[in-house]
Every structure is written in structure tokens, then in C-alpha cells.
Design an enzyme around this catalytic site. Structure first.
Site, mmCIF file in Angstrom:
data_model
loop_
_atom_site.group_PDB
_atom_site.id
_atom_site.type_symbol
_atom_site.label_atom_id
_atom_site.label_comp_id
_atom_site.label_asym_id
_atom_site.label_seq_id
_atom_site.Cartn_x
_atom_site.Cartn_y
_atom_site.Cartn_z
ATOM 1 N N ARG A 28 0.845 -1.189 0.000
ATOM 2 C CA ARG A 28 0.000 0.000 0.000
ATOM 3 C C ARG A 28 0.878 1.235 0.000
ATOM 4 O O ARG A 28 1.853 1.318 0.752
ATOM 5 C CB ARG A 28 -0.909 0.020 1.224
ATOM 6 C CG ARG A 28 -1.812 1.240 1.287
ATOM 7 C CD ARG A 28 -2.825 1.156 2.396
ATOM 8 N NE ARG A 28 -3.705 2.313 2.399
ATOM 9 C CZ ARG A 28 -4.754 2.464 3.201
ATOM 10 N NH1 ARG A 28 -5.051 1.506 4.072
ATOM 11 N NH2 ARG A 28 -5.495 3.555 3.131
ATOM 12 N N LYS A 49 0.676 0.675 -9.620
ATOM 13 C CA LYS A 49 0.221 1.485 -8.493
ATOM 14 C C LYS A 49 -1.116 2.101 -8.885
ATOM 15 O O LYS A 49 -1.213 2.789 -9.905
ATOM 16 C CB LYS A 49 1.241 2.567 -8.157
ATOM 17 C CG LYS A 49 0.840 3.424 -6.957
ATOM 18 C CD LYS A 49 1.844 4.543 -6.709
ATOM 19 C CE LYS A 49 3.137 4.003 -6.156
ATOM 20 N NZ LYS A 49 4.045 5.110 -5.718
ATOM 21 N N ASP A 145 13.196 11.429 -0.478
ATOM 22 C CA ASP A 145 12.691 10.375 0.406
ATOM 23 C C ASP A 145 13.520 9.101 0.250
ATOM 24 O O ASP A 145 12.985 7.997 0.166
ATOM 25 C CB ASP A 145 11.219 10.087 0.113
ATOM 26 C CG ASP A 145 10.526 9.402 1.300
ATOM 27 O OD1 ASP A 145 11.083 9.449 2.421
ATOM 28 O OD2 ASP A 145 9.445 8.821 1.100
#
Length: 717
Positions: A28, A49, A145
Site C-alpha cells: 500500500r 500502483k 525520500d
């Protein structure tokens, strides 16, 4: 496949999903779910996705668009590959490469406490992250990230793929980002202080991942966010286990420096002595790393498709390891035999000055025997059969010697990265270029002319990879005073550096800071050898046709058009900016196998062993008195004309030829020699080639190189 611009227009394509068969959910994301599918056309696994556009905010929708935009820009074996995107029932579908080995976070946690990775394995994974991050940063993208959860692995856990570009940012030139984003444990100190940040924040996160691979735990953890921020601001983390080298621990501290100005950029990380050798291994093991900032025609030698790299299994790895073991055993046997032969027949390297005087260069404590030499105004160099580079330099106190004292050249061994075997060296004015046994090009020295190929005019003190040619297997290199020519294994020619006189052969006379593919018609010409003069470039082809670019002063390149007899000049050309065939008769009637260029003249060697020269003859360097037309190439006079020549070289005002029997002939001489006048009688004496007394082994070929002021030569081993 539908383009990015069309897909973001939210046009419905309900039939696209028919190409895929669902298998299972795999995770997820921040705004949706990720599913594993099978592509029916080729039975290949992909992940899709799925982001419901109606249930996310406008800001989240923009982040989704940004992820697609960034993924479409990136093409690299260590970055998750993007295939396509489309809308299906108001749901954005992003189709990407599947990494069957899960993510790095889970892999490290499954090892169990205390079961640390070997340093070699850590470097293998980390260096893939480095080259992937290099590609991201060169596209002016901040990932923002980087963390172990976003680093995916293949089935054998040997290949890494950087993923999840949802919050990446595309930067304009020299811009900085301001918004605070990313996972708290990987935030940089400048992000914690809400200061503007740049690519150095990604470097900090890269350091956090490296620490995690070494310790199996995160570098910065705390029970509360304020406590975590305090640890990050102070750069406090648990020391790394002493089983790892001091160099590895030092690298972690360097990446996790609280001052972003003290952190290295991605290119400095690649140049780190600990990282550098593994980059070479990756280049050989994982395929060639492409650089999209400079589109190149890649060599087909030893490459694999990106899809095969992403789906490589353990069986392929075992086969490669077995093949590599056999190769290393054979290489070891060859080296043992070579060392035994070298011990019986030591090298002897000689240097000739512009007056034909000979001196023997000391070799110092080099390993092996010399097999190739190079020379320029500032450098004299050689390569041994064991991959060492010898550089000869005058002693540091030579300025204090009396005029009567002889200044001897001191040999030094060029320091190169461990496990790197250099097989060729070339020298320019203030810089050198080296090729490794894996076809990787490295340069160092003065970058003033852009001849280092690193995209700037900065100097480089140690050998550094020419990164834009990492995807090309380089076979040969040649250096002029301020430019470089490189020949790839698939016969492609790249040039860079000073572009005056059109010497780069790319149609421009501007300086080139990056290697640029020369426009040579490979349907007509297969280039097999390259040579560089001070202001020109020359390409020898398999058909014997010579291609030239640059200054044609006094028709030294022989690109003037002549009549059939070769006596009259029909079209006089002063310089050419693209590679054109040599066409001046009678030279154009012969097949050229070798060539060497000085400042004002050039020497040509035919496949029949005959020598022609063209250009100025002020010091007798042409080896003949010339014809009625001084711009016409002419055969060198006897005794060279009666010999079978195999090697040629020339300086500013002299020329050297080596025969099949290893006889060395010299003609011309230094024009400003105070002991000689420049009368016609003096020049006439210098024109005739004479034999030099050099103790060369007639059973071995000769390696030879020249600059404007010297010739270096020796027997090849």
C-alpha cells in the site's frame, strides 16, 4: 503506449487493462494500493500502483502527477523502470518494473541481530545506490525520500533499484527546495531547521542508508520527534562495529556531516578511494551505466538489456561466477608466464631530443616491463605489462642546478585505484588520459582546455573516471596539446577539449567540455586507429583511407585537392572542422596504416612500409628536398625509402622512423640550435635520414611516442 501529456488529460482507456492479468496485492502506498500483474504479451511481471483520483486532494493529485513526470525522465539500471500510465474508472494506473526481492529494509531486518553484512557486500549495494543517485541528480531531481523502504532488490538481493518518487522535486538551475518533506529518521539537519536545502540532503539520506546496512539499525531513532530532531541536529549516532574498515567508518561520518557544505556531492563520492574500485566492478558485472545528459551510441560488447538486469536470477549469477573464476585462473597463468619472461629480458626506455641525442630513462622500482609509451611537452609516461603507469619528471631542485649539470628525469609510479589495471596512457599538455582493461577512461591534470572531459575546466589531481563515457568500452586514446580523441570498441570516435581550427572534427570550433560523438560515416569507414597533433586529429580506417580534421597549414594533412599527376593544387584548404578523407596525390593512391603529426608537418606510413611527409621543411623534417610545389606530399629519401618501416613519430622540427629490423632513423633537427646555422647547406644535411645507435631487440616490436620536443621509444613486452 499513451504519452504522459495525453494521460494527464484524464482520457478514459478502459481497454488498456486487458493487457494485464492480476496476480496479487503487494503493498500500500501513500495514496493507493500496489498490485502485482502479469503482462500478457510477454509473460513479464509488472507492478501497477493504483491511485483513486476522486478520493484524493488536489495536492495529492499534483504529487501523483509529479511522480509520473519524474519516472518518465529517469532511465537507469538502478532505478525502478517506468512503463506507462493510464486512467481506468477514475483510477490512475502507474505501470512500473517489478523487483521480486522486496525492499532493503525488510532484507536487513530479516538478517537478525548481529548477523552483519560483509563490507564487500555493503559496498556492492551502496555503489549501485551511488550511480543511481548520480543519474537522478544529473537530471536536476531531488528524491527527498531516500530510505531503505524505498530501495528495492532483485531476487538474489544483489541488484538495487531506487523507487518511490512521489515527493521528488525537479530543480531549476542552482535552485533550492524549501518545503519540509521526507521520512523523519532520514531528515537532514537543514531540513530539521526548515532551511533551504539542495542535493546534499539526499546525500545525508544516502549516509543514513549506508549506516543502516552496516549496523542493521537506523542511524537516528528516538521515542519522540523533538528528541529525534535533537539527535539529527547534533549528528549523534551509535559507533559502527570495528569489523568494518576505518575508511568505511570515515565515509559514513563524511556523508552524515551536519554541515551540508562539508558533505561530498555525488561525484566526490564516486571518486572516494573506497568507492572507486567497486564502481569498476559494477561496470563489468551489472552492465553499462548510461548517461542521458549526453546521449551516446553504446557499445554492444558485453552489454545486457535493462530488463535482464532487473530479473537476473541466482542461476545466471552462478554461471557468471563460474565463468569469472575460469577467466581469473587463465589470467593468473598468463601473468605468471609474463613475469618469468620479463625477469629474463628487462625493459629499456630511450628518449631522443630534437637534435637526435639519446638518453636512457631510469625505470625505478616499477613492476613488470614496459609495453607502451606516451609523451607530451609536460609528461613522459609508460605502461608496464602488469598495469603500472610510470611518469618521468625532473627533480624538484632542478632549478638550482648549474648549467653544466645534467638534469635527470626521476621515475615515479602513478597512484591508481586498487584493482584497476591500466592498459594504455596518453599525454597532453598538463594532463594525462588512461584506459583500463575494462575499457573505462580516466583523466587527471590540468582542465584549462576542457580536455579532461569532466564537464568543466577544473583541475583534477587524481585519476577520475570520465563518467559520460561509462557506457562505452574505450579501446584507444590519443591526446593533442589541448584536446583528446577516444576510439570505442565498436569503432565510434569521441572528441573533446579545445576546438580551435576544427581539430575536434565535430563541425564546431568551440571548446567541448564533454566527450562528443564525431560524425564519421560508419557505413563507409571503420575507424581502427586514432592520432592527434597539436591542432589536428587523424583517423586511420580499415580500408586504408585516412580521415583528418583541423589545421591544414602547408597542406600538412594532405586535404588539398590535386590534379591526377599530383603536381598542381586545384583547391587549397587551410583547415577543416569535420573529418574528411586525405585526397592529395600521390599519397591518396596508397593505403595508410599509421600517421603522426607535428605542429607544421605530418608523417604518413603506408601498408607497404613506405613513408611520406607533408608540411613545412624549415629544419629538414620532411626528409626530402620537396617538389616544385611545396604543398605536395613526397616520399622520404633513402635510406628510409629502401627500408620497410613499421613505426613513425615526429616532433615540431624532426621525424623518426623505425624499420622492421628495429633500425631507428632520425632526420630534421632543432631549428634554434645555437651551434648550427640555418643555411641551405645546414638544412640539406639534416634532410637525409641517418641511423641512430640504439640497442633494441630486433625480435620485438617497438613502442614509440613523440611530443614537439622529444621521442620516447622502447621494445614492447
Amino acid at each position: 503506449m499513451y504519452t504522459y501529456a495525453l494521460n494527464l488529460g484524464y482520457g478514459k482507456r478502459t481497454d488498456v487493462m486487458e493487457k494485464y492479468e492480476p496476480i496479487q496485492a503487494v503493498g500500500r502506498g501513500a495514496y493507493g494500493y500496489v498490485y502485482l500483474y502479469r503482462q500478457l504479451s510477454n509473460n513479464k511481471h509488472v507492478v501497477i500502483k493504483q491511485i483513486p483520483m476522486e478520493s484524493i486532494t488536489t495536492e495529492e493529485c499534483e504529487l501523483t502527477k509529479n511522480e509520473v513526470r519524474v519516472l518518465a525522465m529517469l532511465h537507469h539500471p538502478n532505478i525502478i523502470e517506468y512503463y506507462e500510465n493510464f486512467l481506468e474508472n477514475h483510477t490512475m494506473m502507474i505501470v512500473m518494473e517489478y523487483a521480486p526481492g522486496g525492499n532493503l529494509y525488510d532484507y536487513l531486518r530479516c538478517r537478525g541481530e548481529g548477523n552483519l553484512l560483509q563490507e564487500e557486500d555493503v559496498l556492492h549495494l551502496f555503489c549501485q545506490l551511488v550511480v543511481g543517485m548520480k543519474h537522478i541528480h544529473e537530471c536536476s531531481i531531488l528524491h527527498r525520500d531516500i530510505k531503505s523502504n524505498n530501495i528495492l532488490l532483485d531476487r538474489s538481493h544483489r541488484i538495487v533499484k531506487i523507487g518511490d518518487f512521489g515527493i521528488s522535486k525537479i530543480l531549476s538551475s542552482k535552485s533550492k527546495a524549501h518545503s519540509v518533506v521526507g521520512t523523519p529518521c532520514y531528515l537532514s539537519p537543514e531540513l530539521c531547521q526548515e532551511k533551504p536545502y539542495n542535493k546534499k540532503s539526499d546525500i545525508w539520506a544516502l549516509g543514513c542508508v549506508l549506516y543502516e546496512m552496516l549496523t542493521l539499525r537506523r542511524a537516528f531513532e528516538a521515542e519522540t520527534l523533538p528528541a529525534l530532531i535533537m539527535k539529527i541536529m547534533r549528528g549523534i549516532f551509535v559507533p559502527i562495529h570495528p569489523q568494518y574498515s576505518a575508511e568505511m567508518r570515515s565515509l559514513v561520518h563524511l556523508l552524515l556531516h551536519v554541515d551540508p557544505g562539508q558533505r561530498p556531492n555525488i561525484h566526490e563520492i564516486i571518486s572516494n578511494p573506497l568507492v572507486f574500485p567497486t564502481i569498476f566492478k559494477l561496470h563489468a558485472d551489472l552492465g553499462m551505466v548510461r548517461c542521458v545528459s549526453r546521449p551516446l551510441r553504446l557499445s554492444s560488447v558485453g552489454t545486457r538489456t535493462r530488463s535482464s538486469r532487473g530479473s537476473e536470477d541466482s542461476t545466471d549469477r552462478e554461471k557468471q561466477d563460474a565463468d569469472r573464476s575460469v577467466f581469473l585462473e587463465e589470467l593468473s597463468e598468463k601473468e605468471t608466464a609474463t613475469e618469468a619472461t620479463a625477469a629474463m629480458q628487462p625493459s629499456a626506455v630511450f628518449c631522443l631530443d630534437p637534435c637526435g641525442n639519446v638518453c636512457r630513462l631510469p625505470l625505478g622500482h616499477c613492476e613488470g616491463n614496459v609495453c607502451q609509451v606516451a609523451a607530451s611537452k609536460t609528461h613522459k609516461a609508460a605502461i608496464t605489462n602488469l598495469g603500472q603507469v610510470i611518469l618521468w619528471k625532473p627533480p624538484t631542485d632542478s632549478a638550482n642546478l648549474d648549467n653544466n649539470d645534467e638534469v635527470l628525469l626521476i621515475p615515479t609510479i602513478l597512484k591508481s585505484p586498487s584493482s584497476v589495471v591500466i592498459v594504455q596512457v596518453a599525454c597532453g599538455e598538463g594532463f594525462i588520459a588512461c584506459i583500463t582493461d575494462r575499457g573505462i577512461l580516466m583523466t587527471s591534470g590540468s582542465g584549462a582546455s576542457g580536455s579532461l572531459g569532466h564537464g568543466s575546466t577544473n583541475d583534477v589531481s587524481q585519476l577520475k573516471i570520465v563518467e559520460s563515457l561509462l557506457g562505452v568500452s574505450i579501446k584507444q586514446i590519443a591526446c593533442g596539446t589541448a584536446h583528446v580523441i577516444a576510439l570505442s570498441a565498436d569503432h565510434q570516435v569521441y572528441t573533446w577539449g579545445c576546438g580551435d581550427n576544427g581539430r575536434l572534427g565535430i563541425g564546431s570550433r568551440m571548446m567541448q567540455l564533454w566527450p562528443k560523438l564525431a560524425n564519421v560515416d560508419d557505413m563507409l569507414y571503420q575507424v581502427v586507429d586514432v592520432a592527434a597533433g597539436e591542432d589536428c586529429s587523424l583517423l586511420t580506417t580499415s580500408s586504408g583511407i585516412l580521415l583528418a580534421s583541423g589545421s591544414n597549414r602547408m597542406n600538412k594533412l594532405c586535404v588539398d585537392e590535386t590534379d591526377i599527376a599530383g603536381f598542381e593544387i586545384l583547391k587549397q584548404i587551410e583547415d577543416v572542422a569535420t573529418f574528411v578523407p586525405v585526397c592529395s596525390r600521390p599519397l591518396s593512391n596508397n593505403k595508410i596504416c599509421k600517421v603522426a603529426a607535428g605542429l607544421d608537418h605530418t608523417v604518413f606510413l603506408t601498408d607497404a612500409g613506405e613513408v611520406f611527409t607533408s608540411g613545412k621543411n624549415t629544419s629538414g623534417q620532411l626528409g626530402h628536398e620537396g617538389s616544385q610545389n611545396p604543398r605536395v606530399p613526397t616520399r622520404v629519401m633513402e635510406p628510409v625509402s629502401h627500408s620497410h618501416v613499421v613505426e613513425v613519430a615526429c616532433g615540431r622540427e624532426f621525424t623518426v622512423a623505425v624499420t622492421k629490423e628495429c633500425r631507428v632513423y632520425f632526420w630534421g633537427g632543432k631549428g634554434d640550435d645555437p651551434e648550427s646555422d640555418q643555411s641551405n647547406h645546414s638544412v640539406r644535411e639534416k634532410i637525409r635520414p641517418y641511423l641512430l645507435d640504439l640497442p633494441l631487440n630486433a625480435e620485438r616490436r617497438v613502442a614509440i611516442a613523440s611530443s614537439d620536443s622529444c621521442v620516447v621509444l622502447c621494445n614492447k613486452f
